[in-house]
Design a protein around this motif. Structure first.
Motif, PDB file in Angstrom:
ATOM      1  N   TRP A   1      22.834  -4.174   7.456  1.00 39.90           N
ATOM      2  CA  TRP A   1      23.549  -5.324   8.156  1.00 39.90           C
ATOM      3  C   TRP A   1      24.536  -5.234   8.852  1.00 39.90           C
ATOM      4  O   TRP A   1      25.585  -4.238   8.981  1.00 39.90           O
ATOM      5  N   ILE A   2      24.689  -5.874  10.251  1.00 40.78           N
ATOM      6  CA  ILE A   2      25.712  -5.647  11.091  1.00 40.78           C
ATOM      7  C   ILE A   2      26.843  -6.503  10.991  1.00 40.78           C
ATOM      8  O   ILE A   2      26.829  -7.385  10.311  1.00 40.78           O
ATOM      9  N   HIS A   3      27.904  -5.965  10.859  1.00 40.52           N
ATOM     10  CA  HIS A   3      29.198  -6.795  10.755  1.00 40.52           C
ATOM     11  C   HIS A   3      30.259  -6.395  11.749  1.00 40.52           C
ATOM     12  O   HIS A   3      30.409  -5.383  12.196  1.00 40.52           O
ATOM     13  N   GLN A   4      31.192  -7.453  11.919  1.00 40.93           N
ATOM     14  CA  GLN A   4      32.247  -7.437  12.652  1.00 40.93           C
ATOM     15  C   GLN A   4      33.598  -7.915  12.252  1.00 40.93           C
ATOM     16  O   GLN A   4      33.262  -9.109  11.643  1.00 40.93           O
ATOM     17  N   ALA A   5      34.516  -7.248  12.023  1.00 40.48           N
ATOM     18  CA  ALA A   5      35.744  -7.895  11.334  1.00 40.48           C
ATOM     19  C   ALA A   5      36.871  -7.862  12.420  1.00 40.48           C
ATOM     20  O   ALA A   5      37.116  -7.140  13.089  1.00 40.48           O
ATOM     21  N   CYS A   6      37.920  -8.840  12.211  1.00 39.99           N
ATOM     22  CA  CYS A   6      39.130  -8.746  12.878  1.00 39.99           C
ATOM     23  C   CYS A   6      40.073  -9.608  12.165  1.00 39.99           C
ATOM     24  O   CYS A   6      39.775 -10.549  11.355  1.00 39.99           O
ATOM     25  N   THR A   7      41.336  -8.972  12.361  1.00 47.13           N
ATOM     26  CA  THR A   7      42.426  -9.662  11.756  1.00 47.13           C
ATOM     27  C   THR A   7      42.836 -10.947  12.418  1.00 47.13           C
ATOM     28  O   THR A   7      42.752 -11.170  13.645  1.00 47.13           O
ATOM     29  N   LEU A   8      43.184 -12.016  11.546  1.00 48.84           N
ATOM     30  CA  LEU A   8      43.424 -13.335  12.204  1.00 48.84           C
ATOM     31  C   LEU A   8      44.788 -13.344  12.901  1.00 48.84           C
ATOM     32  O   LEU A   8      45.998 -12.969  12.288  1.00 48.84           O
TER      33      LEU A   8
END
Length: 146
Positions: A54-61
């Motif tokens: 599964w492709i995932h993308q994370a970023c800090t708010l």
């Protein structure tokens, strides 16, 4: 596992079912045309499970202006049947090829073997088969008639 702060995660369906290794890093342009399967913000103590591939993308708010720390644990990469066979088959073949009791795997390939081997769904004809294969084919026919 979100250890500190918070982080936004976008999760996309896999492009390849059960890959053996991690994918390349996707660019924002790669994901533009994709619709996230899930878009969620993890807070400290939250856990998100993603199946392999599964492709995932994370970023800090950015609006919270705080650091964020998550821990990723990867399991099941290169832990599939194909990976096991990738290890044991060459070893088994090498062992069989070096066995002093049997030299059959070290014998030369029969002349014209490509004429009767490797053709799927094709019935071999008698004239193409070497004598040893004709005998086996005749035995098979006899067995089928019983």
């Amino acid at each position: 596992l979100q250890l500190e702060g918070s982080k936004r995660w976008k999760v996309y369906e896999p492009t390849f079912k059960l890959p053996r290794t991690s994918s390349h890093d996707f660019t924002p342009q790669d994901l533009e045309a994709k619709t996230p399967f899930m878009d969620v913000t993890l807070e400290e103590g939250d856990l998100l499970y993603m199946p392999r591939g599964w492709i995932h993308q994370a970023c800090t708010l950015q609006d919270k202006n705080e650091h964020s720390l998550h821990l990723t644990i990867s399991a099941m990469q290169q832990w599939a049947w194909v990976d096991l066979l990738d290890i044991v088959m060459p070893e088994a073949l090498e062992s069989a090829a070096m066995d002093e009791a049997s030299a059959s795997l070290r014998e030369g390939l029969p002349r014209g073997f490509m004429d009767y081997m490797g053709a799927m769904y094709e019935e071999p004809t008698g004239e193409n088969l070497p004598e040893s294969m004709k005998k086996i084919a005749e035995e098979d026919e006899t067995e089928e008639k019983k």
